[in-house]
Enzyme design. Structure first.
Site, PDB file in Angstrom:
ATOM      1  N   ARG A  88       0.838  -1.202   0.000  1.00  0.00           N
ATOM      2  CA  ARG A  88       0.000   0.000   0.000  1.00  0.00           C
ATOM      3  C   ARG A  88       0.875   1.254   0.000  1.00  0.00           C
ATOM      4  NH1 ARG A  88      -4.328  -0.283   4.441  1.00  0.00           N
ATOM      5  NH2 ARG A  88      -5.146  -1.887   3.068  1.00  0.00           N
ATOM      6  N   ARG A 115      13.696  -6.019   5.079  1.00  0.00           N
ATOM      7  CA  ARG A 115      12.580  -6.877   5.499  1.00  0.00           C
ATOM      8  C   ARG A 115      11.343  -6.673   4.625  1.00  0.00           C
ATOM      9  NH1 ARG A 115      12.850  -8.957  11.004  1.00  0.00           N
ATOM     10  NH2 ARG A 115      14.903  -8.504  11.903  1.00  0.00           N
ATOM     11  N   ARG A 155      -0.946   7.506   9.984  1.00  0.00           N
ATOM     12  CA  ARG A 155      -1.244   6.121   9.597  1.00  0.00           C
ATOM     13  C   ARG A 155      -2.534   6.088   8.797  1.00  0.00           C
ATOM     14  NH1 ARG A 155      -2.714   0.890   9.785  1.00  0.00           N
ATOM     15  NH2 ARG A 155      -4.557   0.299  10.975  1.00  0.00           N
ATOM     16  N   SER A 184      -6.792  -0.026   7.508  1.00  0.00           N
ATOM     17  CA  SER A 184      -8.149  -0.572   7.523  1.00  0.00           C
ATOM     18  C   SER A 184      -8.569  -0.848   8.963  1.00  0.00           C
ATOM     19  CB  SER A 184      -8.217  -1.856   6.691  1.00  0.00           C
ATOM     20  OG  SER A 184      -7.279  -2.801   7.171  1.00  0.00           O
ATOM     21  N   ASP A 206     -14.404  -3.885   6.985  1.00  0.00           N
ATOM     22  CA  ASP A 206     -15.403  -4.904   7.314  1.00  0.00           C
ATOM     23  C   ASP A 206     -16.206  -4.416   8.507  1.00  0.00           C
ATOM     24  OD1 ASP A 206     -14.101  -6.596   9.885  1.00  0.00           O
ATOM     25  OD2 ASP A 206     -12.641  -5.629   8.577  1.00  0.00           O
ATOM     26  N   ARG A 230      -8.608  -3.799  -0.276  1.00  0.00           N
ATOM     27  CA  ARG A 230      -7.957  -3.065   0.816  1.00  0.00           C
ATOM     28  C   ARG A 230      -6.655  -2.433   0.333  1.00  0.00           C
ATOM     29  NH1 ARG A 230      -8.817  -6.737   6.281  1.00  0.00           N
ATOM     30  NH2 ARG A 230     -10.809  -7.633   5.681  1.00  0.00           N
TER      31      ARG A 230
END
Length: 235
Positions: free
Chosen positions: A28, A47, A91, A94, A207, A220
């Site tokens: 994202r 990472r 931030r 979702s 959701d 998402r």
């Protein structure tokens, strides 16, 4: 400032902007870099936690992933605030609604973040701590939602340590007016407070825990652009 790169971020000091927009999923962050930034340059792939710096409407800004859960966002935001001179972290993520006033695609602006985490225990406070956002960012985000015509609510979210909980008791949080459940914002707000910096959490409802409505993982990752529009309007 401590020596950079850090154990988790491969950037040198100065390669990250003072404002960073973060998402749990590093893909994202890549999506935001491609959609919103002019001339984005990758500063991190350690990472697989992708990070990019570019400009948005002439203003320098970075985007980066932070992973899932408070231990993960706690590491990345601590290093950004304390080692890289970052002043503001927003931030975008979702959340699962536990309010009948918030539906799929709506935005929850986290004025505060309740939690079941032990993250706060490290500070040795003589009582309970209430993690809150930076007021100016909350105000400006709400005003941006009004301008864009996006459905939103401002209030408390619940930052949970558990995705699969044995006894979630979401109705009890709902009865206290909590809007939605996510997994990171409380740690972000504590790191911001401790370092004397700014933070905001903006979540799209992916959701509905009470009704069973849900979105796909691909949706998402690529379609929750309303909260991103709001976040970039704060730069």
């Amino acid at each position: 400032m401590a020596t950079t790169p850090t154990p988790h971020i491969g950037a040198k000091f100065g390669e990250i902007a003072e404002t960073v927009i973060m998402a749990g999923d590093p893909l994202r962050a890549k999506f935001m870099a491609e959609r919103y930034l002019d001339t984005p340059v990758e500063f991190n792939h350690v990472r697989g936690m992708l990070g990019y710096t570019g400009t948005y409407k002439g203003k320098r800004v970075s985007v980066m992933g932070h992973g899932m859960g408070m231990p993960s966002i706690g590491i990345y935001t601590y290093e950004l605030y304390n080692f890289y001179g970052v002043k503001t972290i927003i931030r975008v993520g979702s959340a699962g609604s536990i309010s009948y006033d918030l539906h799929i695609g709506d935005i929850a602006i986290a004025m505060g973040a309740c939690t079941n985490s032990n993250y706060v225990n490290q500070y040795g406070l003589p009582g309970l701590y209430a993690p809150i956002a930076t007021f100016e960012l909350v105000r400006d985000a709400a005003e941006a939602c009004e301008r864009f015509g996006y459905n939103y609510k401002v209030g408390n979210v619940f930052s949970s340590d558990n995705f699969y909980g044995e006894n979630p008791q979401n109705e009890k949080w709902m009865n206290m007016g909590v809007l939605a459940v996510e997994m990171e914002i409380a740690a972000l707000y504590m790191n911001a407070a401790r370092s004397g910096n700014r933070a905001l959490g903006i979540c799209t409802i992916s959701d509905h825990i009470l009704t069973g409505e849900a979105t796909t993982a691909e949706e998402r990752q690529t379609t929750f652009t309303h909260m991103m529009d709001v976040a970039f309007s704060l730069i």
